[in-house]
Scaffold this active site. Structure first.
Site, PDB file in Angstrom:
ATOM      1  N   SER A  34       0.802  -1.221   0.000  1.00 42.51           N
ATOM      2  CA  SER A  34       0.000   0.000   0.000  1.00 42.51           C
ATOM      3  C   SER A  34       0.834   1.271   0.000  1.00 42.51           C
ATOM      4  O   SER A  34       0.291   2.372  -0.131  1.00 42.51           O
ATOM      5  CB  SER A  34      -0.916   0.019   1.224  1.00 42.51           C
ATOM      6  OG  SER A  34      -0.134   0.176   2.403  1.00 42.51           O
ATOM      7  N   PHE A  44      -4.291  -1.674   2.616  1.00 43.82           N
ATOM      8  CA  PHE A  44      -3.869  -3.020   3.007  1.00 43.82           C
ATOM      9  C   PHE A  44      -2.539  -3.399   2.354  1.00 43.82           C
ATOM     10  O   PHE A  44      -2.307  -3.107   1.177  1.00 43.82           O
ATOM     11  CB  PHE A  44      -4.911  -4.060   2.586  1.00 43.82           C
ATOM     12  CG  PHE A  44      -6.226  -3.942   3.295  1.00 43.82           C
ATOM     13  CD1 PHE A  44      -6.371  -4.416   4.587  1.00 43.82           C
ATOM     14  CD2 PHE A  44      -7.319  -3.371   2.667  1.00 43.82           C
ATOM     15  CE1 PHE A  44      -7.599  -4.325   5.247  1.00 43.82           C
ATOM     16  CE2 PHE A  44      -8.547  -3.271   3.308  1.00 43.82           C
ATOM     17  CZ  PHE A  44      -8.680  -3.745   4.602  1.00 43.82           C
ATOM     18  N   PRO A 234       0.081   3.882  -3.811  1.00 41.46           N
ATOM     19  CA  PRO A 234      -0.863   3.010  -3.099  1.00 41.46           C
ATOM     20  C   PRO A 234      -1.097   1.646  -3.732  1.00 41.46           C
ATOM     21  O   PRO A 234      -1.766   0.808  -3.114  1.00 41.46           O
ATOM     22  CB  PRO A 234      -2.153   3.833  -3.104  1.00 41.46           C
ATOM     23  CG  PRO A 234      -2.053   4.691  -4.318  1.00 41.46           C
ATOM     24  CD  PRO A 234      -0.591   5.023  -4.457  1.00 41.46           C
ATOM     25  N   GLU A 256      -2.119   3.675  -9.886  1.00 44.59           N
ATOM     26  CA  GLU A 256      -3.436   3.541 -10.531  1.00 44.59           C
ATOM     27  C   GLU A 256      -4.079   2.188 -10.264  1.00 44.59           C
ATOM     28  O   GLU A 256      -3.534   1.139 -10.585  1.00 44.59           O
ATOM     29  CB  GLU A 256      -3.294   3.746 -12.054  1.00 44.59           C
ATOM     30  CG  GLU A 256      -4.616   3.671 -12.793  1.00 44.59           C
ATOM     31  CD  GLU A 256      -4.510   4.081 -14.254  1.00 44.59           C
ATOM     32  OE1 GLU A 256      -5.527   3.980 -14.967  1.00 44.59           O
ATOM     33  OE2 GLU A 256      -3.412   4.502 -14.686  1.00 44.59           O
ATOM     34  N   LYS A 272      -5.677   9.867 -16.384  1.00 41.36           N
ATOM     35  CA  LYS A 272      -5.286  10.515 -17.638  1.00 41.36           C
ATOM     36  C   LYS A 272      -5.109  11.983 -17.346  1.00 41.36           C
ATOM     37  O   LYS A 272      -6.036  12.666 -16.909  1.00 41.36           O
ATOM     38  CB  LYS A 272      -6.344  10.330 -18.725  1.00 41.36           C
ATOM     39  CG  LYS A 272      -6.106   9.126 -19.609  1.00 41.36           C
ATOM     40  CD  LYS A 272      -4.920   9.351 -20.512  1.00 41.36           C
ATOM     41  CE  LYS A 272      -4.527   8.047 -21.178  1.00 41.36           C
ATOM     42  NZ  LYS A 272      -3.221   7.598 -20.755  1.00 41.36           N
TER      43      LYS A 272
END
Length: 466
Positions: A34, A44, A234, A256, A272
């Site tokens: 994460s 997580f 993340p 992403e 984008k």
């Protein structure tokens, strides 16, 4: 395999690095990271190793590791593998109670769509590699809690592994600087070709990428730790495995999400629109404001949102697909992004792996319309993308799934490390600016690896002096 799972609390750590350092050399070791505490948005960490089975798919669709599944399509074979685990016997809010963890490369898309074969296969990774895992160590950074999900027998094994000394490693270093597969002139020639296709009506947007490569020595886990420090994200992850020709690995620092499925609720978060972070607060805010106001970047984002709405509509309940967030501005360690959110509800009888197949590869890294965009990418990019722009993640035995888009991702193969930078091109794109954007997206990754090399070489020199 039918023994009941037990969920055992463990001491919480702020990062997964200390524990995974002890597991990383075990067969099939995998980390879904994460990026906490530095990265926003993640929650997580999932760590595991020693899968019951590992299933590989080559670029022709042949299966390795489970001969009894020969003849099935890749996603059908992975579903059959997942079905070997018994249903979870308890309710839990944890994201993973056993299932598949691995990656699905961009090149897997040529088995799903008529893309053609023009680019050369310069990286020898499988088109997909997933393991069937019956245990996981999970950290929830929102609740600051950690658990071991395993049978009693597995729990004893894992606790022994976690108590073992950290394996020795060799410091990572580049043996030469990263070199681009294309010159700036070569990129601009391909940019011009994309513009011709757009004006001719073949497509509205093409995601054009370029690859950079460098030879390396030392431990890839050391490289991952440097990358994570330089650019926490993340949806990061790490996996490495030996082959007859040397180690292969994915070192992903993706910002992403591709697809999440939880209790039938589906979410995708396409990115984008990108600007670098500024050197001062004033410059940083000006760059963020310019991105938020950019009609070009918003148009790119909206095109991909429409594409993903159509992809989700293939397997979601009719009328359930929504766009609760369009072109929201998000901030990461090295860039600003425009991010949208598309949601839906999985139709009865459809599975997360069918959802993954229906939307694969992600529209944010192809262009629109998707199939024609992939054909043009195949024509213009000199070599195949391998795992870059594919997906990394898990599919849980309860039907939960979370996957990333494998951008900001280094691929290791045969002693070389590969990085790609790309961006969406539309009718009013400017060639020089788009070329610079490809560098902005991965320049900090190359710089972090170069810094790691300088540190390693400096320590070697000190040892020589001593």
């Amino acid at each position: 395999m039918n023994a009941p799972l037990q969920i055992t609390p463990l001491p919480y750590h702020e990062t997964p690095l200390p524990r995974f350092s002890r597991l990383r050399q075990r067969p099939g070791a995998v980390l879904l990271d994460s990026g906490r505490p530095e990265a926003p948005g993640g929650r997580f960490d999932i760590l595991s190793s020693d899968p019951l089975t590992t299933l590989e798919v080559d670029d022709r669709g042949a299966l390795y590791g489970a001969p009894e599944l020969a003849g099935l399509s890749p996603f059908a074979a992975q579903q059959a593998l997942l079905d070997r685990l018994p249903p979870a016997s308890q309710e839990s809010e944890l994201p993973f109670l056993g299932g598949l963890i691995g990656y699905w490369s961009y090149d897997l898309g040529r088995l799903l769509e008529p893309v053609g074969e023009r680019a050369r296969p310069a990286v020898a990774l499988p088109a997909s590699r997933v393991g069937l895992y019956d245990w996981a160590l999970i950290q929830d950074h929102d609740r600051r809690e950690a658990w071991l999900v395993a049978t009693a027998e597995r729990r004893r094994q894992v606790l022994d592994w976690l108590a073992a000394p950290v394996p020795a490693s060799r410091e990572f270093r580049l043996r030469a600087p990263f070199a681009g597969e294309l010159s700036q002139e070569g990129y601009l020639e391909r940019f011009t070709a994309v513009q011709r296709y757009i004006r001719a009506g073949d497509c509205y947007q093409i995601n054009l990428a370029q690859r950079f490569s460098a030879p390396y020595a030392g431990d890839l886990w050391d490289a991952y730790r440097h990358l994570r420090s330089a650019t926490p994200t993340p949806y990061a992850g790490y996996m490495a495995w030996p082959t007859a020709h040397g180690e292969q690995a994915l070192l992903s620092l993706s910002p992403e999400r591709f697809l999440e499925c939880r209790d039938g609720q589906v979410e995708t978060r396409p990115i984008k629109g990108t600007r670098p972070r500024g050197a001062s607060p004033v410059e940083d805010q000006a760059l963020a404001d310019a991105l938020a106001a950019s009609l070009k970047d918003r148009a790119e984002n909206v095109m991909i949102v429409d594409l993903l709405r159509n992809d989700l509509g293939r397997v979601c309940r009719p009328g359930s697909v929504r766009v609760p967030k369009l072109c929201g501005l998000e901030h990461y360690a090295n860039v600003h992004h425009l991010v949208s959110v598309v949601t839906g509800e999985l139709a009865p009888g459809r599975t997360p792996l069918e959802l993954l197949a229906a939307a694969f590869p992600g529209g944010s890294i192809t262009g629109a319309p998707k199939v024609r965009a992939m054909q043009i990418i195949e024509e213009l990019e000199p070599s195949r993308r391998s795992a870059y722009c594919g997906s990394l993640g898990y599919v849980d035995v309860r039907g939960r799934m979370d996957t990333s888009i494998a951008i900001r991702t280094a691929v290791a193969d045969a002693g070389r490390l590969h990085l790609w930078g790309g961006g969406g091109l539309v009718a009013d794109s400017e060639g020089e600016a788009e070329y610079q954007e490809t560098l902005d997206k991965i320049g900090h990754l190359m710089a972090a690896l170069a810094d790691a090399s300088r540190e390693a070489c400096g320590e070697e020199e000190e040892q020589i002096k001593e």
